[in-house]
Scaffold this motif. Structure first.
Motif, PDB file in Angstrom:
ATOM      1  N   LYS A 118       0.813  -1.213   0.000  1.00 10.96           N
ATOM      2  CA  LYS A 118       0.000   0.000   0.000  1.00 10.96           C
ATOM      3  C   LYS A 118       0.847   1.264   0.000  1.00 10.96           C
ATOM      4  N   GLU A 119       2.028   1.191   0.644  1.00  7.75           N
ATOM      5  CA  GLU A 119       2.897   2.373   0.675  1.00  7.75           C
ATOM      6  C   GLU A 119       3.327   2.767  -0.740  1.00  7.75           C
ATOM      7  N   THR A 120       3.668   1.756  -1.542  1.00  7.61           N
ATOM      8  CA  THR A 120       4.083   2.024  -2.919  1.00  7.61           C
ATOM      9  C   THR A 120       2.920   2.561  -3.738  1.00  7.61           C
ATOM     10  N   PHE A 121       1.735   1.977  -3.542  1.00  8.05           N
ATOM     11  CA  PHE A 121       0.554   2.448  -4.271  1.00  8.05           C
ATOM     12  C   PHE A 121       0.225   3.897  -3.906  1.00  8.05           C
ATOM     13  N   THR A 122       0.334   4.236  -2.621  1.00  4.25           N
ATOM     14  CA  THR A 122       0.095   5.611  -2.173  1.00  4.25           C
ATOM     15  C   THR A 122       1.103   6.555  -2.811  1.00  4.25           C
ATOM     16  N   TRP A 123       2.373   6.148  -2.821  1.00  4.68           N
ATOM     17  CA  TRP A 123       3.413   6.959  -3.465  1.00  4.68           C
ATOM     18  C   TRP A 123       3.130   7.119  -4.954  1.00  4.68           C
ATOM     19  N   GLY A 124       2.739   6.040  -5.613  1.00  2.72           N
ATOM     20  CA  GLY A 124       2.493   6.084  -7.044  1.00  2.72           C
ATOM     21  C   GLY A 124       1.352   7.009  -7.423  1.00  2.72           C
ATOM     22  N   ASN A 127       2.247  10.589  -7.176  1.00  5.72           N
ATOM     23  CA  ASN A 127       3.160  11.037  -8.220  1.00  5.72           C
ATOM     24  C   ASN A 127       2.637  10.768  -9.628  1.00  5.72           C
ATOM     25  N   SER A 128       1.330  10.524  -9.727  1.00  3.31           N
ATOM     26  CA  SER A 128       0.658  10.336 -11.024  1.00  3.31           C
ATOM     27  C   SER A 128       1.259   9.192 -11.842  1.00  3.31           C
ATOM     28  N   ILE A 129       1.659   8.114 -11.152  1.00  3.17           N
ATOM     29  CA  ILE A 129       2.178   6.929 -11.836  1.00  3.17           C
ATOM     30  C   ILE A 129       1.016   6.011 -12.201  1.00  3.17           C
ATOM     31  N   SER A 130       1.020   5.495 -13.417  1.00 11.09           N
ATOM     32  CA  SER A 130      -0.008   4.539 -13.825  1.00 11.09           C
ATOM     33  C   SER A 130       0.256   3.232 -13.090  1.00 11.09           C
ATOM     34  N   MET A 131      -0.551   2.958 -12.081  1.00 11.65           N
ATOM     35  CA  MET A 131      -0.221   1.884 -11.157  1.00 11.65           C
ATOM     36  C   MET A 131      -1.446   1.068 -10.756  1.00 11.65           C
ATOM     37  N   ILE A 132      -1.247  -0.240 -10.680  1.00  9.16           N
ATOM     38  CA  ILE A 132      -2.231  -1.182 -10.149  1.00  9.16           C
ATOM     39  C   ILE A 132      -1.699  -1.685  -8.823  1.00  9.16           C
ATOM     40  N   HIS A 133      -2.567  -1.810  -7.837  1.00  7.70           N
ATOM     41  CA  HIS A 133      -2.140  -2.262  -6.509  1.00  7.70           C
ATOM     42  C   HIS A 133      -2.481  -3.734  -6.334  1.00  7.70           C
ATOM     43  N   ILE A 134      -1.481  -4.531  -6.021  1.00  9.59           N
ATOM     44  CA  ILE A 134      -1.708  -5.932  -5.697  1.00  9.59           C
ATOM     45  C   ILE A 134      -1.037  -6.188  -4.359  1.00  9.59           C
ATOM     46  N   SER A 135      -1.781  -6.739  -3.410  1.00  8.38           N
ATOM     47  CA  SER A 135      -1.243  -6.903  -2.065  1.00  8.38           C
ATOM     48  C   SER A 135      -1.296  -8.351  -1.620  1.00  8.38           C
ATOM     49  N   ASN A 136      -0.362  -8.723  -0.783  1.00  9.83           N
ATOM     50  CA  ASN A 136      -0.317 -10.058  -0.194  1.00  9.83           C
ATOM     51  C   ASN A 136      -0.608  -9.893   1.292  1.00  9.83           C
ATOM     52  N   VAL A 137      -1.728 -10.432   1.751  1.00  9.46           N
ATOM     53  CA  VAL A 137      -2.125 -10.211   3.145  1.00  9.46           C
ATOM     54  C   VAL A 137      -1.152 -10.849   4.124  1.00  9.46           C
ATOM     55  N   ALA A 138      -0.348 -11.799   3.626  1.00 11.48           N
ATOM     56  CA  ALA A 138       0.623 -12.446   4.505  1.00 11.48           C
ATOM     57  C   ALA A 138       2.003 -11.817   4.378  1.00 11.48           C
ATOM     58  N   ARG A 139       2.091 -10.644   3.745  1.00 13.11           N
ATOM     59  CA  ARG A 139       3.383 -10.020   3.482  1.00 13.11           C
ATOM     60  C   ARG A 139       4.126  -9.728   4.782  1.00 13.11           C
ATOM     61  N   ALA A 140       5.424 -10.024   4.786  1.00 16.15           N
ATOM     62  CA  ALA A 140       6.241  -9.788   5.977  1.00 16.15           C
ATOM     63  C   ALA A 140       6.436  -8.302   6.210  1.00 16.15           C
ATOM     64  N   ASP A 141       6.694  -7.930   7.443  1.00  9.56           N
ATOM     65  CA  ASP A 141       6.979  -6.539   7.769  1.00  9.56           C
ATOM     66  C   ASP A 141       8.239  -6.089   7.036  1.00  9.56           C
ATOM     67  N   HIS A 142       8.241  -4.845   6.557  1.00  9.68           N
ATOM     68  CA  HIS A 142       9.392  -4.371   5.792  1.00  9.68           C
ATOM     69  C   HIS A 142       9.770  -2.959   6.248  1.00  9.68           C
ATOM     70  N   THR A 143      10.029  -2.821   7.523  1.00  5.90           N
ATOM     71  CA  THR A 143      10.351  -1.502   8.065  1.00  5.90           C
ATOM     72  C   THR A 143      11.766  -1.063   7.713  1.00  5.90           C
ATOM     73  N   LEU A 144      12.660  -2.029   7.431  1.00  3.86           N
ATOM     74  CA  LEU A 144      14.021  -1.669   7.066  1.00  3.86           C
ATOM     75  C   LEU A 144      14.122  -1.508   5.551  1.00  3.86           C
ATOM     76  N   PRO A 145      14.906  -0.531   5.065  1.00  8.35           N
ATOM     77  CA  PRO A 145      14.982  -0.260   3.639  1.00  8.35           C
ATOM     78  C   PRO A 145      15.415  -1.451   2.796  1.00  8.35           C
TER      79      PRO A 145
END
Length: 346
Positions: A118-124, A127-145
């Protein structure tokens, strides 16, 4: 007074009523069963595709929303061909560079980005990027860059989403040129693949030499035929049931795990391997030297072939990939997606 006598219901009308009632009950049972199946399928895959306010399950037969179809229509043109890439929040800088790259060589007008979080989709969208959001509900936490590192379970989980997005676009009737964000293009991808795209599936080679066949799921072109759609459904299913990334399953599904060099057949479709001289991966070498050791000019002098794209792989770590592209003058971005070769003042 004349008494009213009810008319007898004949056999044929009574049979029709019984048949209609039976069909109605069968329809109700079918709807309930379908609803139960879709619900269990959604839980099993744990994948969702979103566009705007609408969310559809990847197990659903509705595939893409109206907003997504309109986006594809605007990008695909009369040829119905889109260039697709996928990214999570960690890879935004590499996506920005890919976008600048395609603005330089052509193809940006066909680019559709798939956001894996969702963070990438919000950024996109900001910034007017042509973007589709696909998410994985089991996605691991990614707080580190650098948390989605090559080889980690989080990385493997993310890569499996690429084929899911491509499958939906294929089912909408579009040709797909898929490119990872760490691919550098020297020619518009649409035209770069044309002379090789004589079959419905062309894909980059990923071995260090041409003695073995090894597919790279980060650069390929596919058409929406029944064979190709079937292949992607099988790849997704095999990847879902394994602990590996999606890439090995391209090999096992498309070529039944045969590793001899050259093309192979999936059902009635030839899977064509792109020439490594023109589409080298980061580990492929000529006379013992890779593209990134030689540089573009020396590489093409040795191969005597046109150079259309190079994959910055066989190297782990986002910062290392960025540094290698910078060293070879294949990095065009500055702050806020500014393309140094395009925008004055970068």
């Amino acid at each position: 007074m004349r008494r009213f006598k009810p008319r007898r219901v004949g056999f044929v009308p009574l049979f029709c009523i019984s048949l209609a009632l039976a069909l109605f009950l069968q329809k109700v049972t079918s709807l309930a069963s379908t609803s139960s199946f879709n619900s269990s399928s959604q839980k099993r895959t744990g994948l969702l595709i979103e566009s705007g306010f609408v969310t559809v399950s990847t197990a659903s037969n509705s595939f893409l929303t109206q907003g997504q179809l309109q986006l594809l229509q605007s990008k695909g043109g009369s040829e119905k061909t889109v260039i697709v890439t996928g990214l999570s929040i960690e890879y935004i800088r590499m996506f920005e560079n890919l976008a600048c790259n395609l603005k330089l060589v052509g193809g940006f007008d066909r680019l559709v980005a798939v956001a894996f979080d969702k963070e990438t989709f919000t950024w996109g969208t900001a910034n007017s990027i042509s973007m589709i959001h696909i998410s994985n509900v089991a996605r691991a936490d990614h707080t580190l860059p650098d948390s989605i590192l090559y080889g980690t379970q989080a990385y493997k989980s993310i890569t499996k989403l690429k084929s899911v997005a491509v499958l939906h676009i294929l089912k909408a009737g579009y040709n797909v040129i898929f490119t990872d964000v760490d691919v550098v293009w020297f020619k518009n991808p649409y035209y770069a693949l044309q002379e090789y795209w004589i079959t419905d599936f062309v894909i980059q080679h990923d071995a260090r030499s041409d003695s073995l066949r090894k597919f790279n799921s980060g650069l390929y072109g596919v058409r929406p035929t029944l064979d190709i759609i079937s292949a992607f459904e099988s790849i997704i299913d095999a990847a879902r049931r394994s602990n590996s990334s999606e890439q090995p399953h391209f090999q096992t599904i498309l070529c039944k795990n045969r590793t001899t060099h050259g093309n192979c057949m999936y059902r009635k479709t030839m899977i064509r391997v792109l020439p490594s001289e023109t589409f080298p991966n980061g580990g492929w070498s000529i006379n013992g030297s890779t593209f990134f050791k030689l540089g573009a000019e020396s590489f093409t002098k040795l191969t005597l072939k046109p150079l259309y794209a190079v994959h910055n792989n066989w190297l782990s770590g986002i910062e290392r990939k960025i540094r290698r592209q910078q060293e070879h003058h294949l990095w065009w971005t500055r702050e806020q997606s500014c393309c140094s070769e395009i925008h004055a003042g970068c």
